[in-house]
Design an enzyme around this catalytic site. Sequence first.
Site, short mmCIF file in Angstrom:
data_model
loop_
_atom_site.label_atom_id
_atom_site.label_comp_id
_atom_site.label_asym_id
_atom_site.label_seq_id
_atom_site.Cartn_x
_atom_site.Cartn_y
_atom_site.Cartn_z
CE LYS A 271 -4.01 1.83 2.62
NZ LYS A 271 -4.81 1.67 3.73
CB SER B 121 -8.38 0.72 5.53
OG SER B 121 -9.07 1.76 5.82
CB SER C 218 -8.39 3.29 2.57
OG SER C 218 -7.26 2.87 3.47
#
Lengths: 495, 424
Positions: B29, B128, B104
């Site tokens: 990420k 997330s 996310s």
Amino acid sequence: MSTRTATEERAVVIGLEVHVQLETDTKIFCGCSTEPAPDEEPNTRTCPVCLGLPGALPVLNEGAVEAAVKIGKALEADIPERTTFHRKNYYYPDLPKNFQITQYDAPICADGELEVAVEDSRRTIGITRAHLEEDPGSLQHAGGSIDTADHTLVDYNRAGTPLVEIVTEPDFRSPAETRAFLAKLEEVLEYLGVFDATRDGSLRVDANVSLVPGEAVADDGSVPEDALAEANRTEVKNISSHKGAEKALAYEVTRQRNALRRGRAVDQETRHWDESRGITVSMRSKEAEKDYRYFREADLPPLEVSDWRESIPIPELPDARRERFRAEYGLDAESADKLTSRKAVADFYEDVADRFDPDLAATWVADNLLGELNYRDMAITDVADRLEEFARLIELVDAGELTTKNAEEVVLRGMLDDGDDPDTIVEREGLGTADTGEVEAAVADAIDDNPEAVADYHDGDEGAINFLVGQVMQRTGGSADPGEVNALLRERLDE
Amino acid sequence: MADVNAFITEETIEGADDGPLAGTTVAVKDNISTAGVETTCGSRMLEGYVPPYDATVVTRLADAGATIVGKANMDEFGMGTTTETSHFGPTRNPVDPDRVPGGSSGGSAAAVAAGEADVALGTDTGGSVRCPAAFCGVVGIKPTYGLVSRYGLIAYANSLEQVGPIAGTVEEAAALLDVIAGPDPHDATTREAGADANYAAAADGDVEGMTVGVVPELFEGAHEGVVETVEAALSDLEAQGAETVEVSLPSVEHAVQAYYVIATSEASSNLARFDGVRYGHSAGHDGNWNETFAETRSEGFGEEVKRRILLGTYALSAGYHEKYYAKAQDARAWVRSDFDDAFADVDVIASPTMPVLPFELGEGIDDPMTMYLADANTTPVNLANLPAISVPAGTAEGLPVGLQLIGPKFGEETIVRAASAVEE
């Protein structure tokens, strides 16, 4: 009551916030050194943590906490069971994260005191709290002051240096008291080994100053909170020494007094002490209270410190040592003061007092050595590696191998000016104490060569003996002891 | 398959020659710092920012022999449930490209679901990792707070978040957790607990005698197809020897409110450092610095980030601190104690991961309240610092449904074991 009398009766109320840089090896939340390298470039003594790079996390340097606990013990403050850290949120270019990690509702020290001597009286100053925090970076305003600079550069080398902020009660009644307090505080911090007074910016002081009606002051000297709340106060920033504090606050008190005398109000505001001009200048008016949006710093778990008070020792502090020196070595108050105000001096005195005559050692350390150092703008720390040479000098005097006069005027000065050791100077200058035969011969010569002085002596002129002593000293090159010469002369003249 | 825009930066970072992850490709990420490789947090603010250091989890991946294949797309600074708030455009759901992958960590989950990486690292502040795992039909683990180092993770809400693995199977996710878990001297909130666990070995499917708590509050108002799919998965666990019991968590109805107050408060402080002085976007250095900071921040941050910074600043302000921030902390303590009570009776707690099916692209982005409420089942876990896993439970209307299994503190082995039984 006329305005004039009312203003003349106003009493001074001052409280201090003292920021002290702690002498730790590394910064408070990272492994960077706290010690500036000689001629270091800006922003080189940094890492992701003290630069506040995205993703970097603080890790508490327990050495800083230990130093704060020592300060707490010395200030007779409470050390809590656990201590926590908060974020103080505000935007400023010297602050890498735009928040400062500090302490809020669980500071490492609370509710202490420090006793100081002000002229002839003792005053106890209350310590509200002392807490740990990180130093911001430093700003360099290129081509002028904060107002006039063309641009500003930021250096984060200082960022993350551990600070203890010591907050006092509003207990000071004069600028002189703040100076005495700060000098004493520096003394204590130095004894604790947590502070280096020679480092630039190691002590920074903010002072809150207000004038309250004289009748508001209670009999015990305290000032009720409502009287304080009513009086507008100014916060004076940028004070960097105990001498500076006295000057800045004397200026500020006079400024406020004059304003009130002219019937004007004192604005509640922050003022900047401009040391070079010797005045305080308005920085910005202080809004009701700045909102720092304090909240717990989740990256630093609470630290259990309940048993740290017991486990961290502190050395004997200046007051205790002063009393012990008086009792143990029979020193007068003035000598004891001089000999304990710096730990290095006290340590050296104690060393030589235990080896030689304590009175002689006191005179030599407190008067001769400190006097000559002071004359040269030097401190004991500048000759820290030569203390054994000074001890040798005292030994020579103590053993009667060197006269006080020669030791002081020739050897000590030579040591400081030329860097030689005492034995070298004694040998080079031929300063060994004159032997008895030599002195007796000189006495006999002086009597033979000065019949007039001898006659004056016998006529009861005491001044004559001093003249004869001088003659003998001249003949022995100063290596005789004037007291002994005096006694020997009388013996011969009275025969 | 069409490009789902899983990565912001595609760049290969080779790890050690051998190790447990040798030959494994990993998507990381883009809020996890990689030395020498741009790390943007999905924000214009950090476009072009190249960290000079590796996050601890990145070092651990490299030491384990993994090959990082790129920096995965994400909602800007982790603030979103759909990966649509990214400055670099939305990621699409590989299962249905007209739908969002969740957020996310949408890029991380989509990369795994699309086969663009074997496994991935996401981060989970309020769901997330679990949300995109559920939406993309893969496995995601949110570890116990303090199990995985956050050093190098660019903070959104630092008291809530953890780095967590995303993978196609429970065992692969657990093996990735084995690599990244364990104390780190750079993160003072990491703990020794769980350091010597073997998470991959716990994926043995043995739920015989396990007690699974089912929380009615976490099924209320959920999409019917989601409820049916999750209930079927629970029946399947019972068939394998687990016992399900009802447990009540009355505090969880306040979790979303508490979460958004705490998360936005922390965000308002964590994101204060982005002022253009040291790194990242800058609106220039002329004039009054206060105005330049403001200009930098209004240009660099997107709408959702600004909204959360403003909410958090408000919640921490004098006069509102007690009303919002302090109250949210009380609610957090209540949620924690509710879970403590529940875990006295059960081994794991089960719920739908998301109460909804994956949104269509653009469906909810202008309606923040709907988006926030979708986090109802995931945020309590972060408030209570607990571990949880989302495992595919089946499909509804052809779309993936995730089952969430929550464990007690450092109970990762138990949730891995239970989740591995769901897979079978």
